[in-house]
Design an enzyme around this catalytic site. Sequence first.
Site, PDB file in Angstrom:
ATOM      1  N   ASP A 124       0.828  -1.206   0.000  1.00  0.00           N
ATOM      2  CA  ASP A 124       0.000   0.000   0.000  1.00  0.00           C
ATOM      3  C   ASP A 124       0.864   1.258   0.000  1.00  0.00           C
ATOM      4  O   ASP A 124       0.457   2.301  -0.519  1.00  0.00           O
ATOM      5  CB  ASP A 124      -0.913  -0.010   1.230  1.00  0.00           C
ATOM      6  CG  ASP A 124      -1.935   1.120   1.200  1.00  0.00           C
ATOM      7  OD1 ASP A 124      -2.583   1.315   0.154  1.00  0.00           O
ATOM      8  OD2 ASP A 124      -2.079   1.818   2.217  1.00  0.00           O
ATOM      9  N   ASP A 137       2.491   1.600  -3.853  1.00  0.00           N
ATOM     10  CA  ASP A 137       1.697   1.647  -5.080  1.00  0.00           C
ATOM     11  C   ASP A 137       1.768   3.026  -5.733  1.00  0.00           C
ATOM     12  O   ASP A 137       1.860   3.150  -6.959  1.00  0.00           O
ATOM     13  CB  ASP A 137       0.245   1.217  -4.827  1.00  0.00           C
ATOM     14  CG  ASP A 137      -0.435   2.028  -3.731  1.00  0.00           C
ATOM     15  OD1 ASP A 137       0.193   2.958  -3.186  1.00  0.00           O
ATOM     16  OD2 ASP A 137      -1.601   1.721  -3.409  1.00  0.00           O
ATOM     17  N   ARG A 187       4.116   6.918  -9.891  1.00  0.00           N
ATOM     18  CA  ARG A 187       4.977   8.011 -10.346  1.00  0.00           C
ATOM     19  C   ARG A 187       6.164   7.484 -11.152  1.00  0.00           C
ATOM     20  O   ARG A 187       6.620   8.126 -12.097  1.00  0.00           O
ATOM     21  CB  ARG A 187       5.448   8.830  -9.144  1.00  0.00           C
ATOM     22  CG  ARG A 187       4.324   9.629  -8.490  1.00  0.00           C
ATOM     23  CD  ARG A 187       4.857  10.567  -7.415  1.00  0.00           C
ATOM     24  NE  ARG A 187       5.257   9.848  -6.222  1.00  0.00           N
ATOM     25  CZ  ARG A 187       4.426   9.492  -5.247  1.00  0.00           C
ATOM     26  NH1 ARG A 187       3.131   9.770  -5.348  1.00  0.00           N
ATOM     27  NH2 ARG A 187       4.867   8.862  -4.178  1.00  0.00           N
ATOM     28  N   ASP A 241      -7.175   3.106  -4.528  1.00  0.00           N
ATOM     29  CA  ASP A 241      -6.382   2.977  -3.307  1.00  0.00           C
ATOM     30  C   ASP A 241      -7.249   3.173  -2.066  1.00  0.00           C
ATOM     31  O   ASP A 241      -7.227   2.362  -1.137  1.00  0.00           O
ATOM     32  CB  ASP A 241      -5.244   3.990  -3.327  1.00  0.00           C
ATOM     33  CG  ASP A 241      -4.287   3.799  -2.165  1.00  0.00           C
ATOM     34  OD1 ASP A 241      -3.299   3.068  -2.331  1.00  0.00           O
ATOM     35  OD2 ASP A 241      -4.531   4.374  -1.090  1.00  0.00           O
ATOM     36  N   HIS A 242      -8.022   4.251  -2.046  1.00  0.00           N
ATOM     37  CA  HIS A 242      -8.867   4.525  -0.883  1.00  0.00           C
ATOM     38  C   HIS A 242      -9.991   3.496  -0.753  1.00  0.00           C
ATOM     39  O   HIS A 242     -10.395   3.147   0.366  1.00  0.00           O
ATOM     40  CB  HIS A 242      -9.468   5.924  -0.984  1.00  0.00           C
ATOM     41  CG  HIS A 242      -8.464   7.021  -0.788  1.00  0.00           C
ATOM     42  ND1 HIS A 242      -7.492   6.980   0.181  1.00  0.00           N
ATOM     43  CD2 HIS A 242      -8.299   8.209  -1.438  1.00  0.00           C
ATOM     44  CE1 HIS A 242      -6.754   8.078   0.121  1.00  0.00           C
ATOM     45  NE2 HIS A 242      -7.222   8.836  -0.852  1.00  0.00           N
ATOM     46  N   ASP A 282      -8.504   0.512   0.834  1.00  0.00           N
ATOM     47  CA  ASP A 282      -8.198   0.830   2.233  1.00  0.00           C
ATOM     48  C   ASP A 282      -9.447   0.756   3.107  1.00  0.00           C
ATOM     49  O   ASP A 282      -9.375   0.342   4.268  1.00  0.00           O
ATOM     50  CB  ASP A 282      -7.584   2.221   2.342  1.00  0.00           C
ATOM     51  CG  ASP A 282      -6.149   2.268   1.834  1.00  0.00           C
ATOM     52  OD1 ASP A 282      -5.538   1.195   1.695  1.00  0.00           O
ATOM     53  OD2 ASP A 282      -5.644   3.376   1.568  1.00  0.00           O
TER      54      ASP A 282
END
Length: 406
Positions: free
Chosen positions: A111, A114, A119, A132-133, A136
């Site tokens: 996590d 990632d 980037r 991602d969120h 999570d």
Amino acid sequence: MAAGAGARPAPRWLKALTEPLSAAQLRRLEEHRYTAAGVSLLEPPLQLYWTWLLQWIPLWMAPNSITLLGLAINMLTTLVLISYCPTVTEEAPYWTYLLCALGLFIYQSLDAIDGKQARRTNSCSPLGELFDHGCDSLSTVFMAVGASIAVRLGTHPDWLFFCSFIGMFMFYCAHWQTYVSGVLRFGKVDVTEIQIALVIVFVLSTFGGATMWDYTIPILEIKLKILPVLGVVGGAIFSCSNYFHVILHGGVGKNGSTIAGTSVLSPGLHIGIIIILAIMIYKKSATNLFEKHPCLYTLMFGCVFAKVSQKLVIAHMTKSELYLQDTVFIGPGLLFLDQYFNNFVDEYIVLWIAMVISSLDMMRYFSALCLQISRHLHLSIFKTSCHQAPEQVQVLPPKSHQNNMD
């Protein structure tokens, strides 16, 4: 029908299910910039580890694939533990706690990198931030359940309920204050510190057994398991006070409103309804539903929480109002109605029905959301592409590793 005639448009209800966002929301999504601030205590030393780990990740591996892999490992290891301790009072084999420690550490590591991978491959996008969120939000639920099992917190049902739901509440509040201020803020003690603390708890249970937490501390006359609970209480008070300081001091919108121009208190209705329903059903259950099936109960409400959190995240990203009406409340509503009619159907059966409905509804919404955004931005969810959207990340000093949205 004449040849070449256009196909009939899809019904509105079907379009709403497969395309949750309007054209206006998609346009605002293109303008979204991820902004974060803050640095946690463990971040500087862990940055060295994360940078080292990143070099072992192949360039062809998409950031979202890294995120999903971490979530899957965390969920799988926790489900193994749940299978041995469904009531959170049992003691599982030592290796299951070690497995959870490894699973959570792997999840935390993946996590954290990632966004670095995003980037590195020039694939930062709003889709990655949402993904991602969203992952999570679900992982938060499994971490709470796993940690509760590790200390056999089922012997104290009220504390178990508190620790199961306070993590969800804090996660929601973190994004609530982001919806208000437009900036995702991280404190000195934040998610990374919590995850490392839980890894330590799992390791202690591996070598000392879950029953070690039943040891009564001399003089204080309290069980050892109360110490991590008190840590959770203290952390919740500290974090929530910071969140509500931001929320109650007005947002960046017109007249101190949210980023979408709505009341700063409006998101509280959603999490408030979830917690109130959870408490009412817990306390009014004639069959002690939560005490007998705490893991299933928490996971069901966790799916409801995950969807509401995902809606809050996308509302922030699209600068949109957060509407209360949602199919997400069907599952808890069934349990509430069953109690209202004096348990016309066995509560355990209704709980399973609610679990299936809530989990499928959450997965359907999140999948539809990701697919719609990927089509609109011409992105591939699980592959890097030369057509990736331009990077839209803004980090406010001091720089934080948490700003890793891809």
